[in-house]
Design a protein around this motif. Structure first.
Motif, mmCIF file in Angstrom:
data_model
loop_
_atom_site.group_PDB
_atom_site.id
_atom_site.type_symbol
_atom_site.label_atom_id
_atom_site.label_comp_id
_atom_site.label_asym_id
_atom_site.label_seq_id
_atom_site.Cartn_x
_atom_site.Cartn_y
_atom_site.Cartn_z
ATOM 1 N N GLU A 208 0.803 -1.210 0.000
ATOM 2 C CA GLU A 208 0.000 0.000 0.000
ATOM 3 C C GLU A 208 0.844 1.273 0.000
ATOM 4 O OE1 GLU A 208 -3.880 -1.681 2.496
ATOM 5 O OE2 GLU A 208 -2.229 -0.691 3.556
ATOM 6 N N GLY A 209 2.168 1.134 0.120
ATOM 7 C CA GLY A 209 3.026 2.295 0.155
ATOM 8 C C GLY A 209 3.048 3.007 1.483
ATOM 9 N N ARG A 210 2.704 2.289 2.550
ATOM 10 C CA ARG A 210 2.637 2.889 3.883
ATOM 11 C C ARG A 210 3.895 2.628 4.710
ATOM 12 N NH1 ARG A 210 -2.718 0.591 6.261
ATOM 13 N NH2 ARG A 210 -2.025 1.794 8.079
ATOM 14 N N VAL A 211 4.926 2.038 4.079
ATOM 15 C CA VAL A 211 6.223 1.834 4.737
ATOM 16 C C VAL A 211 7.260 2.581 3.900
ATOM 17 C CG1 VAL A 211 7.908 0.148 5.575
ATOM 18 C CG2 VAL A 211 5.474 -0.438 5.545
ATOM 19 N N PRO A 212 7.517 3.857 4.212
ATOM 20 C CA PRO A 212 8.443 4.633 3.374
ATOM 21 C C PRO A 212 9.869 4.110 3.379
ATOM 22 C CG PRO A 212 7.826 5.848 5.363
ATOM 23 C CD PRO A 212 6.943 4.646 5.313
ATOM 24 N N ALA A 213 10.283 3.499 4.514
ATOM 25 C CA ALA A 213 11.606 2.880 4.613
ATOM 26 C C ALA A 213 11.527 1.759 5.634
ATOM 27 C CB ALA A 213 12.661 3.902 5.018
ATOM 28 N N CYS A 214 12.382 0.764 5.482
ATOM 29 C CA CYS A 214 12.285 -0.444 6.304
ATOM 30 C C CYS A 214 13.010 -0.273 7.636
ATOM 31 C CB CYS A 214 12.892 -1.634 5.559
ATOM 32 S SG CYS A 214 11.999 -2.055 4.055
ATOM 33 N N PRO A 215 12.420 -0.758 8.721
ATOM 34 C CA PRO A 215 13.134 -0.757 10.001
ATOM 35 C C PRO A 215 14.366 -1.644 9.912
ATOM 36 C CG PRO A 215 11.103 -2.032 10.153
ATOM 37 C CD PRO A 215 11.082 -1.342 8.827
ATOM 38 N N SER A 252 17.473 -15.845 9.408
ATOM 39 C CA SER A 252 16.810 -14.556 9.545
ATOM 40 C C SER A 252 16.908 -13.762 8.241
ATOM 41 C CB SER A 252 17.425 -13.750 10.694
ATOM 42 O OG SER A 252 18.766 -13.409 10.401
ATOM 43 N N MET A 253 15.954 -12.851 8.061
ATOM 44 C CA MET A 253 15.853 -12.071 6.833
ATOM 45 C C MET A 253 15.607 -10.615 7.206
ATOM 46 S SD MET A 253 13.193 -12.826 3.737
ATOM 47 C CE MET A 253 13.601 -12.392 2.049
ATOM 48 N N ARG A 254 16.364 -9.712 6.629
ATOM 49 C CA ARG A 254 16.153 -8.291 6.871
ATOM 50 C C ARG A 254 14.803 -7.866 6.288
ATOM 51 N NH1 ARG A 254 19.897 -6.169 10.451
ATOM 52 N NH2 ARG A 254 19.700 -4.082 9.508
ATOM 53 N N VAL A 255 14.161 -6.930 6.938
ATOM 54 C CA VAL A 255 12.876 -6.432 6.439
ATOM 55 C C VAL A 255 13.029 -5.882 5.030
ATOM 56 C CG1 VAL A 255 11.031 -4.757 6.826
ATOM 57 C CG2 VAL A 255 12.046 -5.957 8.771
ATOM 58 N N VAL A 256 14.127 -5.216 4.761
ATOM 59 C CA VAL A 256 14.330 -4.646 3.431
ATOM 60 C C VAL A 256 14.429 -5.740 2.370
ATOM 61 C CG1 VAL A 256 16.876 -4.557 3.535
ATOM 62 C CG2 VAL A 256 15.602 -2.860 2.178
ATOM 63 N N PRO A 274 8.941 -0.243 -0.207
ATOM 64 C CA PRO A 274 10.160 0.557 0.003
ATOM 65 C C PRO A 274 11.378 -0.108 -0.626
ATOM 66 C CG PRO A 274 9.592 -0.623 2.000
ATOM 67 C CD PRO A 274 8.450 -0.841 1.048
ATOM 68 N N THR A 275 12.417 0.679 -0.790
ATOM 69 C CA THR A 275 13.659 0.160 -1.373
ATOM 70 C C THR A 275 14.868 0.407 -0.482
ATOM 71 O OG1 THR A 275 13.983 2.245 -2.568
ATOM 72 C CG2 THR A 275 12.814 0.471 -3.731
ATOM 73 N N ARG A 276 14.679 1.089 0.652
ATOM 74 C CA ARG A 276 15.816 1.398 1.499
ATOM 75 C C ARG A 276 15.521 1.070 2.960
ATOM 76 N NH1 ARG A 276 15.240 6.758 3.666
ATOM 77 N NH2 ARG A 276 13.261 7.698 2.995
ATOM 78 N N GLU A 277 16.595 0.961 3.738
ATOM 79 C CA GLU A 277 16.511 0.646 5.157
ATOM 80 C C GLU A 277 16.889 1.873 5.979
ATOM 81 O OE1 GLU A 277 17.912 -3.330 7.014
ATOM 82 O OE2 GLU A 277 19.554 -1.931 7.421
ATOM 83 N N LEU A 278 16.130 2.137 7.039
ATOM 84 C CA LEU A 278 16.434 3.261 7.915
ATOM 85 C C LEU A 278 17.761 3.051 8.637
ATOM 86 C CD1 LEU A 278 13.001 3.852 9.703
ATOM 87 C CD2 LEU A 278 14.089 5.392 8.051
ATOM 88 N N PRO A 279 18.530 4.112 8.866
ATOM 89 C CA PRO A 279 19.688 3.983 9.756
ATOM 90 C C PRO A 279 19.214 3.630 11.164
ATOM 91 C CG PRO A 279 19.757 6.056 8.511
ATOM 92 C CD PRO A 279 18.400 5.460 8.292
ATOM 93 N N ASN A 290 6.933 7.095 17.890
ATOM 94 C CA ASN A 290 6.101 6.130 17.167
ATOM 95 C C ASN A 290 5.968 4.857 17.996
ATOM 96 O OD1 ASN A 290 5.383 3.885 15.388
ATOM 97 N ND2 ASN A 290 5.647 5.334 13.711
ATOM 98 N N PRO A 291 4.761 4.554 18.517
ATOM 99 C CA PRO A 291 4.596 3.381 19.386
ATOM 100 C C PRO A 291 4.944 2.060 18.706
ATOM 101 C CG PRO A 291 2.701 4.854 19.556
ATOM 102 C CD PRO A 291 3.523 5.344 18.410
ATOM 103 N N GLU A 292 4.649 1.933 17.419
ATOM 104 C CA GLU A 292 4.935 0.680 16.724
ATOM 105 C C GLU A 292 6.434 0.446 16.622
ATOM 106 O OE1 GLU A 292 2.957 0.286 13.020
ATOM 107 O OE2 GLU A 292 0.946 0.300 13.894
ATOM 108 N N VAL A 293 7.181 1.495 16.313
ATOM 109 C CA VAL A 293 8.644 1.356 16.244
ATOM 110 C C VAL A 293 9.211 1.126 17.645
ATOM 111 C CG1 VAL A 293 10.794 2.481 15.574
ATOM 112 C CG2 VAL A 293 8.743 2.764 14.166
ATOM 113 N N ARG A 294 8.595 1.733 18.644
ATOM 114 C CA ARG A 294 9.065 1.558 20.021
ATOM 115 C C ARG A 294 9.014 0.094 20.438
ATOM 116 N NH1 ARG A 294 5.403 4.575 22.994
ATOM 117 N NH2 ARG A 294 6.341 6.370 21.959
ATOM 118 N N LEU A 295 7.982 -0.631 19.983
ATOM 119 C CA LEU A 295 7.868 -2.049 20.324
ATOM 120 C C LEU A 295 9.010 -2.876 19.732
ATOM 121 C CD1 LEU A 295 4.025 -2.674 19.958
ATOM 122 C CD2 LEU A 295 5.354 -2.655 22.083
ATOM 123 N N LEU A 296 9.679 -2.336 18.714
ATOM 124 C CA LEU A 296 10.771 -3.043 18.050
ATOM 125 C C LEU A 296 12.139 -2.673 18.617
ATOM 126 C CD1 LEU A 296 9.597 -2.544 14.350
ATOM 127 C CD2 LEU A 296 9.271 -4.586 15.759
#
Length: 340
Positions: A208-215, A252-256, A274-279, A290-296
């Motif tokens: 859906e394009g709702r993940v601009p970059a991968c965790p 294991s597999m990276r989200v990207v 997305p095509t890139r991974e966040l630093p 961001n609560p969702e990222v906080r859980l990670l």
């Protein structure tokens, strides 16, 4: 064949377990919280693989309530306890998840013991094995347990405490009842119905394009159909009694890399992925708001690897390539109008 109870038959894993049991010739009884969902469940299953309708019985039972469980397990040879308590909103305290999870497991085990069930296969999770540990270079195995005394999310703590309570029950009060546990990592795969399983939301949001970059982290993934197959093997094999089994396809597999697989397999239909991974530093800062990222937060910058060598060695289980599963997941979501 045998009669098997599957708890939570409308769930993602539960429905595939029901289908696998029916396909193997078993008679199946499954529990649902809402009896009004029975027609939809039967429709999904029949569309996937037609079966004799008389071999499936759907009964109401809620893990949070004591009634209905004696009737659910009556005359059953085995129980696949897949259901897990759910909350409509984010819990305000750990007890909102932990107490229902533990009490629900014990409720099913007591009923199974009293009904003379031979074995219960409990769906646990990687969350009961590999969370709260310091970084390591070796894969997690069934010998590991999540550290519930560390700062971990409520879900992983609840799965760990519920499983520990199950093993204590078997040791102290099981009365000959056998137990095996299955520990899936991230579960992907095709949908049987139009539901929106939480484990598929990452792929859905990518489409859906709702993940601009991968965790920035990696973990294991596995196909729901292979998870169901492992439940059946753990149910019937004499070698499975008293054992824990991780369910993971490869390493294991990276989200990207999930996003890259979507691009490779689906082309333009995955153009929004997305095509890139966040630093790592940016993801940690994002977690502050961001609560969702906080859980990670415990996973950022890490690769939580695990191995299914035990299930392969003892039960002959094999998982399909995870790239095929990612493609099947996306195709299924798109076919159901999710991710377009």
């Amino acid at each position: 064949m045998t009669r098997v109870l599957v708890t939570g038959g409308t769930g993602f894993i539960g429905s595939w377990c029901v289908l696998a049991l029916l396909d193997a010739g078993h008679t199946v009884r499954t529990t649902v919280r809402d009896p009004r969902r029975e027609p939809a469940l039967r429709s999904w299953l029949q569309a996937a693989a037609p079966f004799d309708d008389d071999r499936l019985t759907v009964v109401p039972a809620d893990l949070g309530q004591p009634h209905g469980w004696d009737e659910a397990v009556a005359d059953c040879d085995f129980v696949l306890h897949v259901a897990s308590p759910t909350l409509r909103q984010t819990p305000t305290s750990d007890d909102e998840l932990m107490i229902p999870a533990r009490e629900g497991v014990l409720r099913v085990l007591r009923a199974a013991r009293d009904a003379g069930v031979r074995r219960v296969v409990l769906t646990s999770a990687f969350g009961a094995i590999g969370i709260g540990h310091p970084p390591r270079s070796t894969p997690f195995t069934e010998e590991d347990w999540t550290d519930v005394d560390s700062d971990i999310p409520p879900y992983q703590r609840s799965k760990t405490l519920a499983e520990r309570a199950a093993w204590r029950f078997i040791e102290d009060d099981g009365g000959g009842l056998e137990l095996a546990t299955v520990h899936p990592v991230g579960v992907l795969g095709p949908l049987l119905g139009p539901d929106d399983p939480p484990s598929l939301r990452l792929v859905r949001r990518m489409l859906e394009g709702r993940v601009p970059a991968c965790p920035p982290f990696g973990m294991g993934y596995v196909d729901v159909r292979d998870v169901a197959d492992l439940h059946l093997r753990a149910m019937t094999s004499p070698k499975a009694a008293g054992e824990r089994f991780l369910a993971v396809a490869g390493h294991s597999m990276r989200v990207v890399d999930i996003a890259r697989t979507l691009h490779e397999r689906l082309g333009e239909r995955a153009a929004k992925a997305p095509t890139r991974e966040l630093p790592v530093w940016f993801a940690r800062a994002l977690g502050l708001v961001n609560p969702e990222v906080r859980l990670l937060r415990h996973q950022l910058g890490r690769d939580l690897d695990a191995t299914s060598a035990k299930a392969e060695r003892l039960l002959g289980w094999r998982a399909r390539p995870i790239q095929d599963t990612i493609e099947d997941t996306a195709e299924s979501l798109l076919a159901h109008g999710i991710g377009n």
